[in-house]
Design a protein around this motif. Structure first.
Motif, short mmCIF file in Angstrom:
data_model
loop_
_atom_site.label_atom_id
_atom_site.label_comp_id
_atom_site.label_asym_id
_atom_site.label_seq_id
_atom_site.Cartn_x
_atom_site.Cartn_y
_atom_site.Cartn_z
N TYR A 139 32.59 30.06 34.92
CA TYR A 139 34.04 30.08 34.71
C TYR A 139 34.48 31.39 34.06
CZ TYR A 139 38.64 28.80 32.91
OH TYR A 139 39.97 28.78 32.62
N ALA A 140 33.71 31.87 33.05
CA ALA A 140 34.06 33.12 32.40
C ALA A 140 34.00 34.30 33.37
CB ALA A 140 33.12 33.36 31.21
N LYS A 141 32.99 34.28 34.24
CA LYS A 141 32.87 35.32 35.25
C LYS A 141 34.06 35.31 36.20
CE LYS A 141 29.65 37.04 38.76
NZ LYS A 141 28.37 36.79 39.46
N GLN A 142 34.49 34.10 36.56
CA GLN A 142 35.63 33.97 37.46
C GLN A 142 36.92 34.47 36.78
OE1 GLN A 142 35.53 33.10 40.65
NE2 GLN A 142 37.73 33.41 40.86
N MET A 143 37.10 34.13 35.49
CA MET A 143 38.28 34.57 34.76
C MET A 143 38.32 36.09 34.60
SD MET A 143 40.33 32.08 34.11
CE MET A 143 39.86 31.51 35.77
N GLU A 144 37.13 36.72 34.46
CA GLU A 144 37.09 38.18 34.38
C GLU A 144 37.58 38.81 35.68
OE1 GLU A 144 33.16 39.33 33.36
OE2 GLU A 144 33.24 38.52 31.31
N LYS A 145 37.21 38.20 36.81
CA LYS A 145 37.68 38.72 38.10
C LYS A 145 39.20 38.61 38.20
CE LYS A 145 33.48 37.63 40.73
NZ LYS A 145 32.94 36.86 41.90
N ILE A 146 39.74 37.46 37.77
CA ILE A 146 41.19 37.26 37.84
C ILE A 146 41.90 38.18 36.85
CG2 ILE A 146 43.04 35.58 37.46
CD1 ILE A 146 41.23 33.43 38.51
N GLN A 147 41.26 38.44 35.68
CA GLN A 147 41.87 39.32 34.67
C GLN A 147 42.08 40.72 35.23
OE1 GLN A 147 42.74 38.06 31.71
NE2 GLN A 147 43.71 39.98 31.10
N GLU A 148 41.16 41.16 36.10
CA GLU A 148 41.29 42.48 36.70
C GLU A 148 42.46 42.56 37.67
OE1 GLU A 148 37.56 43.15 38.52
OE2 GLU A 148 36.43 43.35 36.62
N LEU A 149 42.95 41.40 38.16
CA LEU A 149 44.06 41.39 39.11
C LEU A 149 45.42 41.44 38.41
CD1 LEU A 149 42.75 38.61 41.55
CD2 LEU A 149 42.42 41.08 41.72
N ILE A 150 45.45 41.24 37.07
CA ILE A 150 46.72 41.20 36.34
C ILE A 150 47.16 42.62 36.02
CG2 ILE A 150 47.89 40.37 34.27
CD1 ILE A 150 45.89 38.09 34.16
N VAL A 151 48.30 43.01 36.55
CA VAL A 151 48.86 44.34 36.34
C VAL A 151 50.26 44.16 35.79
CG1 VAL A 151 49.48 46.54 37.39
CG2 VAL A 151 47.48 45.28 38.22
N ASN A 152 50.55 44.79 34.64
CA ASN A 152 51.87 44.67 34.01
C ASN A 152 52.22 43.20 33.72
OD1 ASN A 152 52.21 47.47 34.08
ND2 ASN A 152 53.12 47.39 36.14
N ASN A 153 51.19 42.47 33.28
CA ASN A 153 51.38 41.06 32.90
C ASN A 153 51.79 40.16 34.07
OD1 ASN A 153 50.95 39.61 30.49
ND2 ASN A 153 53.11 39.06 30.42
N GLN A 154 51.43 40.53 35.29
CA GLN A 154 51.77 39.71 36.45
C GLN A 154 50.74 39.93 37.56
OE1 GLN A 154 55.63 40.95 37.71
NE2 GLN A 154 54.93 42.84 38.66
#
Length: 495
Positions: free
Chosen positions: A405-420
């Protein structure tokens, strides 16, 4: 004269008019009928007891006598008993079954006859298919009707209550028919498949109309001004008292209370009391009938299909046997299809000492077989084993899930640009990331506020300002087209 079964059978519903304790039975039935006229059909034992106790001369009437009288009237089929499980909170409440009672159709007509003999007027009832829409349309006119003449107000109120009576009787009669023993037997036959689709479609349409229109009626009745209602009751009462009647004098408080009780029955039917209304009850009953019908139809279809498949198989096997040249070939075919009729089964065969075909059984080592005793006295000794501890395996599995789950959240965190997260500008993503993003999107779109929370508590909302435009999201396993949505987090996300 045409003679039929019902003409020759005794009508035991009239026993309460001439049996011992006839005074108590008639008082109970009359109370049920008066409440029936107020559209209050189901009555509990305690309500009957309190009503009879208030009558002069029956102050010594006990709750046990009331229970016995209700049981006797139920045996005579004057009353229909139904277990009330809505208020069950404990096991003792479930064991001590509480019933609510309703007048049977025969008793209603018998009591109407007795009232006609006493020169009292009785309202009639009929069935209509569009009663819900009519009731809703009539309730929208409350504000205007309250300002009209007494005759118009009385006519409007009587029309509304007559429609409500017919609605209640319509659903009760129909549900009672579907729950009857005759209908239960029909549902288990193949003839039921002819009616199944029509009945289920009718029930579903009725339930959908009930949910949609019932919710509108409930909301409308909650917002009706009490002053308008009071004015309507007063004008309707004035009009009833203005009608000349021979040999019958009406009391103002009785007429006024009758109108008010009918309105309360209508209110409780749609709005409910203590968080429960008759619309929800009807919804549950209809869904249960639909599930029961679907289950019976599925069982019948499976039985028919299973029989048809077997029939085709038997015909095919018969054609194969018909092509056999002689009886020996038919025997071989039978062994191939059905198996060997008599065969030798060898168990506990140990490896031989030699592969010499001339070696006899006396030259081989004997085999030993241990038999368990069949005696009830001598029993096989059981070995008790302690329960195995899987704590370590569970912790290991939990750590693996958390790491994934943490690995998956790191991938999604990289997709967040300007808080969106902008779906139109996403890079190539894998299937799990796509699944998580679409799940977030679905949860928020299902809410009126277009907002929701992630599993770790972050609040986000969906931006649909460019939803009329389409974008292409590239994934490892393919591409898909979707509207240009944006997931905007309300709190700043650390990138």
């Amino acid at each position: 004269m045409k003679v039929y079964d019902k003409l020759l059978k005794p009508i035991k519903e009239v026993n309460y008019l001439r049996a011992d304790n006839v005074d108590r039975y008639r008082l109970i039935i009359r109370y049920f009928f008066l409440e029936y006229e107020k559209i209050h059909y189901w009555i509990h034992k305690e309500e009957v007891y309190e009503e009879i106790r208030q009558i002069e001369g029956y102050q010594d009437y006990t709750l046990e006598q009331c229970q016995q009288d209700l049981q006797q009237l139920t045996q005579w089929q004057n009353l229909t008993a139904s277990q009330d499980s809505n208020k069950v909170r404990t096991i003792d409440d479930f064991k001590n079954k509480k019933y609510r009672y309703q007048l049977s159709e025969y008793t209603v007509e018998i009591e109407r006859m007795t009232l006609r003999l006493e020169n009292l007027e009785i309202e009639g009832a009929s069935l209509e298919p569009t009663l819900l829409e009519r009731i809703y349309h009539q309730l929208t006119q409350v504000k205007d009707i309250s300002q009209k003449e007494n005759s118009d107000v009385n006519g409007w109120l009587n029309l509304l209550m007559n429609d409500f009576v017919r609605l209640n009787q319509n659903y009760q009669d129909y549900i009672k028919t579907l729950n009857s023993a005759k209908a239960e037997e029909l549902m288990k036959t193949t003839e039921f498949l002819v009616y199944k689709d029509k009945i289920i479609m009718y029930l579903r349409e009725f339930v959908m109309t009930m949910q949609n229109t019932g919710a509108l009626i409930s909301s409308l009745m909650r917002n009706i001004d009490e002053n308008d209602l009071e004015l309507i009751f007063q004008k309707a009462t004035d009009y009833e008292l203005s009608i000349p009647r021979i040999g019958r004098a009406l009391k103002r408080e009785d007429v006024y209370q009758n109108f008010k009780d009918k309105w309360l029955s209508l209110y409780y039917w749609f709005v409910g009391q203590d968080g429960y209304n008759e619309v929800d009850h009807l919804y549950d009953i209809s869904n249960e009938i639909i599930r029961k019908m679907t289950r019976y139809a599925q069982q019948i279809s499976e039985m028919i299909n299973r029989g048809s498949h077997r029939k085709e198989q038997y015909i095919h096997i018969a054609e194969i046997f018909e092509k056999c040249q002689d009886i020996n070939e038919a025997h071989c075919m039978s062994a191939y299809i059905f198996g060997v009729e008599d065969c030798l089964h060898l168990n506990y065969i140990t490896p031989r000492l030699s592969e010499d075909i001339h070696m006899g059984v006396y030259q081989d080592h004997p085999s030993y077989i241990q038999f368990d005793p069949h005696s009830r006295i001598v029993r096989k000794k059981t070995v008790r084993k302690p329960a195995e501890d899987h704590t370590f395996e569970r912790m290991e599995q939990q750590l693996m899930i958390e790491a994934e789950y943490a690995k998956q959240m790191e991938k999604i965190q990289e997709l967040i640009v300007n808080n969106q997260i902008d779906f139109s500008s996403l890079p190539v993503i894998d299937a799990n990331t796509r699944k998580t993003l679409l799940m977030w999107l679905s949860k928020a779109l299902g809410q009126e506020s277009l907002s929701s929370k992630t599993d770790d508590g972050r609040v986000y909302m969906i931006d649909k300002s460019e939803a009329n435009q389409m974008c292409e999201v590239e994934c490892i396993d393919g591409h898909f087209i979707m509207p240009k949505f944006k997931i905007i987090f309300k709190e700043k996300v650390h990138e």
